[in-house]
Design a protein around this motif. Structure first.
Motif, PDB file in Angstrom:
ATOM      1  N   TYR A 177       0.834  -1.197   0.000  1.00  0.00           N
ATOM      2  CA  TYR A 177       0.000   0.000   0.000  1.00  0.00           C
ATOM      3  C   TYR A 177       0.872   1.252   0.000  1.00  0.00           C
ATOM      4  CZ  TYR A 177      -4.145  -2.815   0.590  1.00  0.00           C
ATOM      5  OH  TYR A 177      -5.154  -3.725   0.368  1.00  0.00           O
ATOM      6  N   CYS A 178       2.015   1.176   0.613  1.00  0.00           N
ATOM      7  CA  CYS A 178       2.999   2.254   0.549  1.00  0.00           C
ATOM      8  C   CYS A 178       3.801   2.189  -0.749  1.00  0.00           C
ATOM      9  CB  CYS A 178       3.928   2.171   1.749  1.00  0.00           C
ATOM     10  SG  CYS A 178       5.360   3.264   1.670  1.00  0.00           S
ATOM     11  N   GLY A 179       4.404   1.042  -1.014  1.00  0.00           N
ATOM     12  CA  GLY A 179       5.314   0.920  -2.155  1.00  0.00           C
ATOM     13  C   GLY A 179       4.676   1.184  -3.492  1.00  0.00           C
ATOM     14  N   SER A 180       3.449   0.722  -3.674  1.00  0.00           N
ATOM     15  CA  SER A 180       2.756   0.963  -4.938  1.00  0.00           C
ATOM     16  C   SER A 180       2.538   2.448  -5.169  1.00  0.00           C
ATOM     17  CB  SER A 180       1.411   0.232  -4.935  1.00  0.00           C
ATOM     18  OG  SER A 180       0.661   0.542  -6.096  1.00  0.00           O
ATOM     19  N   GLY A 181       2.222   3.182  -4.087  1.00  0.00           N
ATOM     20  CA  GLY A 181       2.046   4.625  -4.226  1.00  0.00           C
ATOM     21  C   GLY A 181       3.312   5.313  -4.696  1.00  0.00           C
ATOM     22  N   VAL A 182       4.451   4.875  -4.187  1.00  0.00           N
ATOM     23  CA  VAL A 182       5.733   5.428  -4.624  1.00  0.00           C
ATOM     24  C   VAL A 182       5.962   5.144  -6.102  1.00  0.00           C
ATOM     25  CG1 VAL A 182       8.245   5.206  -4.381  1.00  0.00           C
ATOM     26  CG2 VAL A 182       6.793   5.328  -2.343  1.00  0.00           C
ATOM     27  N   GLN A 183       5.728   3.919  -6.535  1.00  0.00           N
ATOM     28  CA  GLN A 183       5.949   3.551  -7.931  1.00  0.00           C
ATOM     29  C   GLN A 183       5.033   4.329  -8.876  1.00  0.00           C
ATOM     30  OE1 GLN A 183       5.306  -0.690  -7.148  1.00  0.00           O
ATOM     31  NE2 GLN A 183       7.372  -1.096  -7.897  1.00  0.00           N
ATOM     32  N   THR A 184       3.761   4.425  -8.513  1.00  0.00           N
ATOM     33  CA  THR A 184       2.807   5.154  -9.351  1.00  0.00           C
ATOM     34  C   THR A 184       3.185   6.620  -9.446  1.00  0.00           C
ATOM     35  OG1 THR A 184       1.018   3.603  -8.854  1.00  0.00           O
ATOM     36  CG2 THR A 184       0.379   5.816  -9.563  1.00  0.00           C
ATOM     37  N   TYR A 185       3.547   7.221  -8.335  1.00  0.00           N
ATOM     38  CA  TYR A 185       3.969   8.621  -8.338  1.00  0.00           C
ATOM     39  C   TYR A 185       5.206   8.804  -9.219  1.00  0.00           C
ATOM     40  CZ  TYR A 185       4.948  13.327  -6.633  1.00  0.00           C
ATOM     41  OH  TYR A 185       5.163  14.679  -6.565  1.00  0.00           O
ATOM     42  N   ALA A 186       6.169   7.889  -9.090  1.00  0.00           N
ATOM     43  CA  ALA A 186       7.422   8.026  -9.837  1.00  0.00           C
ATOM     44  C   ALA A 186       7.182   8.000 -11.343  1.00  0.00           C
ATOM     45  CB  ALA A 186       8.390   6.917  -9.433  1.00  0.00           C
ATOM     46  N   MET A 187       6.275   7.140 -11.797  1.00  0.00           N
ATOM     47  CA  MET A 187       6.030   7.083 -13.247  1.00  0.00           C
ATOM     48  C   MET A 187       5.334   8.332 -13.767  1.00  0.00           C
ATOM     49  SD  MET A 187       5.311   3.209 -14.502  1.00  0.00           S
ATOM     50  CE  MET A 187       4.053   2.742 -13.337  1.00  0.00           C
ATOM     51  N   HIS A 188       4.646   9.066 -12.887  1.00  0.00           N
ATOM     52  CA  HIS A 188       4.017  10.335 -13.286  1.00  0.00           C
ATOM     53  C   HIS A 188       4.971  11.521 -13.107  1.00  0.00           C
ATOM     54  CE1 HIS A 188      -0.143   9.194 -14.109  1.00  0.00           C
ATOM     55  NE2 HIS A 188      -0.125   8.392 -13.050  1.00  0.00           N
ATOM     56  N   ASP A 189       6.150  11.296 -12.556  1.00  0.00           N
ATOM     57  CA  ASP A 189       7.074  12.361 -12.171  1.00  0.00           C
ATOM     58  C   ASP A 189       8.039  12.649 -13.327  1.00  0.00           C
ATOM     59  OD1 ASP A 189       9.024  13.990 -11.012  1.00  0.00           O
ATOM     60  OD2 ASP A 189       9.093  12.851  -9.144  1.00  0.00           O
ATOM     61  N   ALA A 190       7.708  13.659 -14.129  1.00  0.00           N
ATOM     62  CA  ALA A 190       8.502  13.962 -15.326  1.00  0.00           C
ATOM     63  C   ALA A 190       9.931  14.360 -14.967  1.00  0.00           C
ATOM     64  CB  ALA A 190       7.828  15.069 -16.135  1.00  0.00           C
ATOM     65  N   GLU A 191      10.115  15.096 -13.875  1.00  0.00           N
ATOM     66  CA  GLU A 191      11.462  15.505 -13.479  1.00  0.00           C
ATOM     67  C   GLU A 191      12.322  14.279 -13.181  1.00  0.00           C
ATOM     68  OE1 GLU A 191      13.825  18.247 -10.160  1.00  0.00           O
ATOM     69  OE2 GLU A 191      11.679  17.879  -9.960  1.00  0.00           O
ATOM     70  N   TRP A 192      11.764  13.329 -12.440  1.00  0.00           N
ATOM     71  CA  TRP A 192      12.502  12.109 -12.117  1.00  0.00           C
ATOM     72  C   TRP A 192      12.807  11.307 -13.380  1.00  0.00           C
ATOM     73  CZ3 TRP A 192      15.684   8.827 -10.556  1.00  0.00           C
ATOM     74  CH2 TRP A 192      15.521   7.453 -10.758  1.00  0.00           C
ATOM     75  N   ARG A 193      11.825  11.148 -14.262  1.00  0.00           N
ATOM     76  CA  ARG A 193      12.024  10.339 -15.465  1.00  0.00           C
ATOM     77  C   ARG A 193      13.086  10.966 -16.372  1.00  0.00           C
ATOM     78  NH1 ARG A 193       7.955   9.715 -19.033  1.00  0.00           N
ATOM     79  NH2 ARG A 193       8.911   7.770 -19.708  1.00  0.00           N
ATOM     80  N   ASN A 194      13.059  12.283 -16.492  1.00  0.00           N
ATOM     81  CA  ASN A 194      14.060  12.962 -17.310  1.00  0.00           C
ATOM     82  C   ASN A 194      15.446  12.824 -16.703  1.00  0.00           C
ATOM     83  OD1 ASN A 194      12.193  13.829 -19.216  1.00  0.00           O
ATOM     84  ND2 ASN A 194      11.809  15.788 -18.182  1.00  0.00           N
ATOM     85  N   ASN A 195      15.537  12.907 -15.389  1.00  0.00           N
ATOM     86  CA  ASN A 195      16.827  12.757 -14.727  1.00  0.00           C
ATOM     87  C   ASN A 195      17.413  11.380 -14.979  1.00  0.00           C
ATOM     88  OD1 ASN A 195      18.279  11.758 -11.987  1.00  0.00           O
ATOM     89  ND2 ASN A 195      18.721  13.928 -12.346  1.00  0.00           N
TER      90      ASN A 195
END
Length: 365
Positions: A73-91
């Motif tokens: 319930y915690c980890g999935s939220g992190v993963q979902t947020y990360a895939m929506h995080d353009a700054e992180w993906r670009n980095n």
């Protein structure tokens, strides 16, 4: 970008739907490895894999959730947020790092609000050579009858005996005896299994399919349940290797602000464990240089967390329990591994993002 609140979910089915939608929103294919059983509401269960980056990338970061079911319930939220995080993906792209998201390593436990797999196995104690003698845990054997009494809640005698054990030893000794991993009591807590579980076998195949080309592998495995509420302890998941630990500390310690701990030097809130999941990357990707952490977010004090685990295991052995008691135990279990407040979720995402950027920089460096 989505807001923090919308990244998290109230059920496995909702979490999986959000994860799949996040992958679709960035044009990434989902590789779903279907579990043999259904979820608590009859839903399909699966270990879902998304690769964000080049398939032949030499530097690979794995981000995984729900090794311990309910902790998803915690980890999935992190993963979902990360895939929506353009700054992180670009980095990550700029650093030449491919990111492999493994959603719901243990989908059965995630759905059924259990920490264990459908085999009642603690996945992070299951990575053993089952052709060899398995580790013995005499301390667990000593208290096994106390942990799962015939009735729940425990009666006065059970409470007194448990308190006496803790008084004679310590909370830390009690935690170590229970959590280290045991291979004797199949219905007991922290049972490591007698053979490789479905999740173990499936994860190994995922590593062979996606990580064989990598020269460097970093792994952030997302957990909850230990430590101060909302604080993400970075626990090294490297083998007992001073060079690997030093590397993990260079990558993730934030100049001392976010220290990396170890189960081998006594610096971690975790006890010394056996059969760790990180063994799989050493065995399936032997040519890669591995550096990993478990990101362990605190929830409740240790004895409250342990009581929730005892109750949930008792319920698994006693499914005839009343609906009222069953519901109370499941809520207690959720509260022990997921703090349902905006502040806690914000802390989780802030620290997870930091660890992701640190990992990408470490892989590049």
């Amino acid at each position: 970008m989505i807001d923090v609140e919308h990244a998290f979910s109230k059920s496995y089915a909702e979490a999986r739907e959000k994860f799949l939608a996040a992958a679709n929103s960035i044009g990434k294919k989902v590789d779903s490895r279907q579990h043999p059983l259904a979820g608590k509401d009859g839903e399909e269960l699966a270990m879902d894999i998304v690769l964000d980056g080049q398939a032949d990338a030499q530097n690979l970061l794995i981000v995984s959730s729900a090794c311990h079911g309910v902790e998803g319930y915690c980890g999935s939220g992190v993963q979902t947020y990360a895939m929506h995080d353009a700054e992180w993906r670009n980095n990550a792209k700029e650093q030449g790092v491919a990111v492999l998201y493994i959603h719901a390593l243990n989908p059965y436990g995630f759905s059924h609000i259990r920490r264990t797999t459908h085999e009642n196995v603690d996945l992070n104690r299951n990575f053993q050579d089952f052709n060899q003698p398995l580790p013995d845990n005499p301390a667990y054997r000593e208290i096994e009858s106390l942990l799962l009494p015939e009735e729940w809640p425990p009666n006065h005698n059970n409470i007194a005996a448990t308190d006496q054990y803790i008084s004679n030893n310590s909370v830390q000794a009690f935690q170590a005896a229970v959590t280290r991993g045991q291979y004797e009591f199949e219905q007991g807590l922290f049972f490591g299994g007698k053979a490789a579980t479905w999740s173990n076998q499936t994860l190994r195949q995922v590593l062979r399919d996606y990580a064989g080309q990598a020269k460097q592998i970093a792994w952030i495995d997302l957990h909850t349940g230990l430590g101060e509420s909302g604080v993400g302890e970075r626990i090294s998941t490297c083998r007992e290797d001073k060079l690997a630990l030093a590397r993990a500390r260079r990558w993730w310690d934030g100049g001392g602000t976010t220290p990396v701990t170890s189960i081998y030097d006594g610096s971690s809130t975790s006890a010394l464990l056996t059969g760790l999941m990180s063994n799989s990357v050493y065995e399936e990707c032997p040519e890669a240089l591995y550096t990993g952490i478990a990101m362990e977010y605190g929830t409740l004090p240790p004895l409250q967390m342990m009581e929730a685990l005892r109750a949930e295991h008792w319920l698994n052995i006693n499914p005839q329990a009343s609906k009222e008691l069953s519901a109370r135990i499941k809520k207690q279990m959720m509260d022990a591994f997921y703090v349902d407040t905006p502040d806690w979720r914000e802390q989780v995402i802030t620290q997870a993002r930091q660890s992701l950027f640190q990992a990408a920089q470490g892989l590049k460096g």
